[in-house]
Design a protein around this motif. Structure first.
Motif, PDB file in Angstrom:
ATOM      1  N   PHE A 282       1.107  -0.738   0.014  1.00 49.43           N
ATOM      2  CA  PHE A 282       0.142  -0.006  -0.145  1.00 49.43           C
ATOM      3  C   PHE A 282       1.289   1.596  -0.382  1.00 49.43           C
ATOM      4  O   PHE A 282       1.963   1.184   0.655  1.00 49.43           O
ATOM      5  CB  PHE A 282      -1.138  -0.023   1.160  1.00 49.43           C
ATOM      6  CG  PHE A 282      -1.516   1.408   0.927  1.00 49.43           C
ATOM      7  CD1 PHE A 282      -2.382   1.920   0.170  1.00 49.43           C
ATOM      8  CD2 PHE A 282      -1.504   2.402   2.619  1.00 49.43           C
ATOM      9  CE1 PHE A 282      -2.988   2.928   0.469  1.00 49.43           C
ATOM     10  CE2 PHE A 282      -2.461   3.108   2.637  1.00 49.43           C
ATOM     11  CZ  PHE A 282      -2.967   3.674   1.408  1.00 49.43           C
ATOM     12  N   ASP A 283       0.634   1.928  -0.814  1.00 47.13           N
ATOM     13  CA  ASP A 283       1.231   3.814  -0.645  1.00 47.13           C
ATOM     14  C   ASP A 283       0.716   4.487  -0.322  1.00 47.13           C
ATOM     15  O   ASP A 283      -0.418   5.277  -0.909  1.00 47.13           O
ATOM     16  CB  ASP A 283       1.241   3.761  -2.826  1.00 47.13           C
ATOM     17  CG  ASP A 283       2.061   5.720  -2.895  1.00 47.13           C
ATOM     18  OD1 ASP A 283       2.480   5.756  -1.746  1.00 47.13           O
ATOM     19  OD2 ASP A 283       2.427   5.471  -3.207  1.00 47.13           O
ATOM     20  N   ARG A 284       1.292   4.894   1.154  1.00 49.89           N
ATOM     21  CA  ARG A 284       0.186   5.443   2.031  1.00 49.89           C
ATOM     22  C   ARG A 284      -0.161   7.305   1.440  1.00 49.89           C
ATOM     23  O   ARG A 284      -0.581   8.361   1.549  1.00 49.89           O
ATOM     24  CB  ARG A 284       1.069   6.028   2.684  1.00 49.89           C
ATOM     25  CG  ARG A 284       1.394   5.035   4.454  1.00 49.89           C
ATOM     26  CD  ARG A 284       0.310   4.510   4.478  1.00 49.89           C
ATOM     27  NE  ARG A 284      -0.309   5.745   5.929  1.00 49.89           N
ATOM     28  CZ  ARG A 284      -0.102   5.716   7.136  1.00 49.89           C
ATOM     29  NH1 ARG A 284      -0.696   4.696   7.561  1.00 49.89           N
ATOM     30  NH2 ARG A 284      -0.567   7.331   7.505  1.00 49.89           N
ATOM     31  N   THR A 285       0.527   7.506  -0.025  1.00 50.50           N
ATOM     32  CA  THR A 285       0.201   8.562  -0.610  1.00 50.50           C
ATOM     33  C   THR A 285      -0.790   8.803  -1.242  1.00 50.50           C
ATOM     34  O   THR A 285      -0.940   9.729  -1.399  1.00 50.50           O
ATOM     35  CB  THR A 285       1.724   9.459  -1.845  1.00 50.50           C
ATOM     36  OG1 THR A 285       1.948   7.733  -2.869  1.00 50.50           O
ATOM     37  CG2 THR A 285       3.340   9.264  -1.047  1.00 50.50           C
ATOM     38  N   ARG A 286      -1.410   8.149  -1.316  1.00 52.67           N
ATOM     39  CA  ARG A 286      -2.901   7.447  -2.313  1.00 52.67           C
ATOM     40  C   ARG A 286      -3.413   7.541  -0.978  1.00 52.67           C
ATOM     41  O   ARG A 286      -3.711   6.585   0.253  1.00 52.67           O
ATOM     42  CB  ARG A 286      -2.845   6.540  -2.986  1.00 52.67           C
ATOM     43  CG  ARG A 286      -1.972   6.798  -4.469  1.00 52.67           C
ATOM     44  CD  ARG A 286      -1.603   5.831  -6.115  1.00 52.67           C
ATOM     45  NE  ARG A 286      -2.843   5.537  -6.099  1.00 52.67           N
ATOM     46  CZ  ARG A 286      -3.038   4.439  -6.888  1.00 52.67           C
ATOM     47  NH1 ARG A 286      -2.616   3.450  -7.117  1.00 52.67           N
ATOM     48  NH2 ARG A 286      -4.100   4.516  -7.578  1.00 52.67           N
ATOM     49  N   PRO A 287      -4.884   7.463  -1.238  1.00 55.66           N
ATOM     50  CA  PRO A 287      -6.024   7.354  -0.325  1.00 55.66           C
ATOM     51  C   PRO A 287      -6.620   6.001  -0.780  1.00 55.66           C
ATOM     52  O   PRO A 287      -6.086   5.130  -1.686  1.00 55.66           O
ATOM     53  CB  PRO A 287      -7.468   7.623  -1.086  1.00 55.66           C
ATOM     54  CG  PRO A 287      -6.788   8.413  -1.994  1.00 55.66           C
ATOM     55  CD  PRO A 287      -5.588   8.266  -2.587  1.00 55.66           C
ATOM     56  N   LEU A 288      -6.991   4.971   1.087  1.00 53.79           N
ATOM     57  CA  LEU A 288      -7.032   4.158   1.476  1.00 53.79           C
ATOM     58  C   LEU A 288      -8.244   3.015   0.802  1.00 53.79           C
ATOM     59  O   LEU A 288      -8.236   2.009   0.799  1.00 53.79           O
ATOM     60  CB  LEU A 288      -6.874   4.103   3.013  1.00 53.79           C
ATOM     61  CG  LEU A 288      -7.096   2.183   3.819  1.00 53.79           C
ATOM     62  CD1 LEU A 288      -6.440   1.993   2.946  1.00 53.79           C
ATOM     63  CD2 LEU A 288      -7.552   2.895   4.954  1.00 53.79           C
ATOM     64  N   ARG A 289      -9.131   4.325   0.837  1.00 52.65           N
ATOM     65  CA  ARG A 289     -10.293   3.541   0.357  1.00 52.65           C
ATOM     66  C   ARG A 289     -10.534   3.022  -1.255  1.00 52.65           C
ATOM     67  O   ARG A 289     -11.013   2.281  -1.254  1.00 52.65           O
ATOM     68  CB  ARG A 289     -11.368   4.341   0.923  1.00 52.65           C
ATOM     69  CG  ARG A 289     -12.303   4.604   1.739  1.00 52.65           C
ATOM     70  CD  ARG A 289     -13.306   3.996   1.962  1.00 52.65           C
ATOM     71  NE  ARG A 289     -13.767   4.266   3.220  1.00 52.65           N
ATOM     72  CZ  ARG A 289     -14.873   5.023   3.876  1.00 52.65           C
ATOM     73  NH1 ARG A 289     -15.407   5.222   3.519  1.00 52.65           N
ATOM     74  NH2 ARG A 289     -14.713   4.529   5.174  1.00 52.65           N
ATOM     75  N   PRO A 290     -10.200   3.313  -2.398  1.00 53.49           N
ATOM     76  CA  PRO A 290     -10.166   3.433  -3.960  1.00 53.49           C
ATOM     77  C   PRO A 290      -9.554   2.262  -3.314  1.00 53.49           C
ATOM     78  O   PRO A 290      -9.458   0.686  -4.132  1.00 53.49           O
ATOM     79  CB  PRO A 290      -9.449   4.328  -4.376  1.00 53.49           C
ATOM     80  CG  PRO A 290      -9.842   5.512  -3.341  1.00 53.49           C
ATOM     81  CD  PRO A 290      -9.475   4.935  -1.750  1.00 53.49           C
ATOM     82  N   TRP A 291      -8.629   1.714  -2.336  1.00 57.38           N
ATOM     83  CA  TRP A 291      -7.429   0.778  -2.610  1.00 57.38           C
ATOM     84  C   TRP A 291      -7.742  -1.064  -2.278  1.00 57.38           C
ATOM     85  O   TRP A 291      -7.730  -1.513  -2.863  1.00 57.38           O
ATOM     86  CB  TRP A 291      -6.570   1.382  -2.091  1.00 57.38           C
ATOM     87  CG  TRP A 291      -4.767  -0.329  -2.083  1.00 57.38           C
ATOM     88  CD1 TRP A 291      -4.546  -0.470  -2.843  1.00 57.38           C
ATOM     89  CD2 TRP A 291      -4.392  -0.882  -0.906  1.00 57.38           C
ATOM     90  NE1 TRP A 291      -2.684  -1.609  -1.878  1.00 57.38           N
ATOM     91  CE2 TRP A 291      -3.692  -2.143  -1.169  1.00 57.38           C
ATOM     92  CE3 TRP A 291      -5.151  -0.762   0.627  1.00 57.38           C
ATOM     93  CZ2 TRP A 291      -2.728  -2.623  -0.675  1.00 57.38           C
ATOM     94  CZ3 TRP A 291      -4.631  -2.237   1.682  1.00 57.38           C
ATOM     95  CH2 TRP A 291      -3.780  -2.087   0.830  1.00 57.38           C
TER      96      TRP A 291
END
Length: 184
Positions: A65-74
């Motif tokens: 998981f890339d913390r720079t991106r939002p969690l929900r779409p992931w």
């Protein structure tokens, strides 16, 4: 005499400070996962088992998981794939044709609360008739409010392609709603 290192301490030291824990993901996203699975057509009877599969998969890939991106779409990407695979199983295929019970469920109700239930059932029927690719776009954008820019990243497609696919999904949903409304 050499000191034996505690393996738990070593594992903790290797984890980047910006990493998110599985417990955090589970606590913050359980309700979202359950609602999303329902919206993608997983029955209430199988909801907990499928949600378990989602979180097992998230746990396996949490390090990616890339913390720079939002969690929900992931998280939704996992929900979508697991729900899609679940619906492909033969035991989840719906028979074509209506039963008296289905017709009664779609009949107009005099009470406003019952009318709301009828409209909900029509929407669920329309969503069920969509293929999973179109359904996920409707759920991600129109129900969950995920921006199209994030959807494009999750799908790994150009932004205009994501907009085009969303437009086609909405058109398919509108047609399915018309069909569902026209049933007696």
């Amino acid at each position: 005499m050499t000191a034996v290192a505690d393996p738990r301490a070593a594992a903790h030291e290797e984890r980047p400070a910006s990493a998110i824990s599985f417990d955090e993901v589970y606590r913050s996203e359980l309700s979202y996962v359950l609602h999303s699975l329902r919206r993608l057509g997983v029955s209430d009877a199988e909801l907990e088992d499928v949600a378990h599969d989602v979180f097992v998969s998230i746990h396996r890939h949490l390090g990616e998981f890339d913390r720079t991106r939002p969690l929900r779409p992931w998280v939704f990407a996992f929900v979508y794939r697991i729900a899609r695979d679940h619906r492909r199983l033969a035991r989840h295929q719906k028979e074509v044709g209506g039963s008296e019970e289905q017709a009664a469920a779609l009949a107009p109700m005099p009470d406003e609360a019952l009318d709301d239930e009828r409209l909900r059932r029509i929407l669920v029927e329309a969503l069920d008739s969509l293929d999973i690719e179109k359904r996920r776009l409707i759920v991600m954008h129109d129900i969950d409010g995920t921006p199209v820019t994030e959807i494009a990243k999750v799908l790994d497609v150009p932004l205009n392609t994501a907009y085009s696919r969303l437009r086609l999904a909405r058109a398919a949903l509108e047609k399915a709603l018309e069909n569902a409304r026209s049933k007696p």
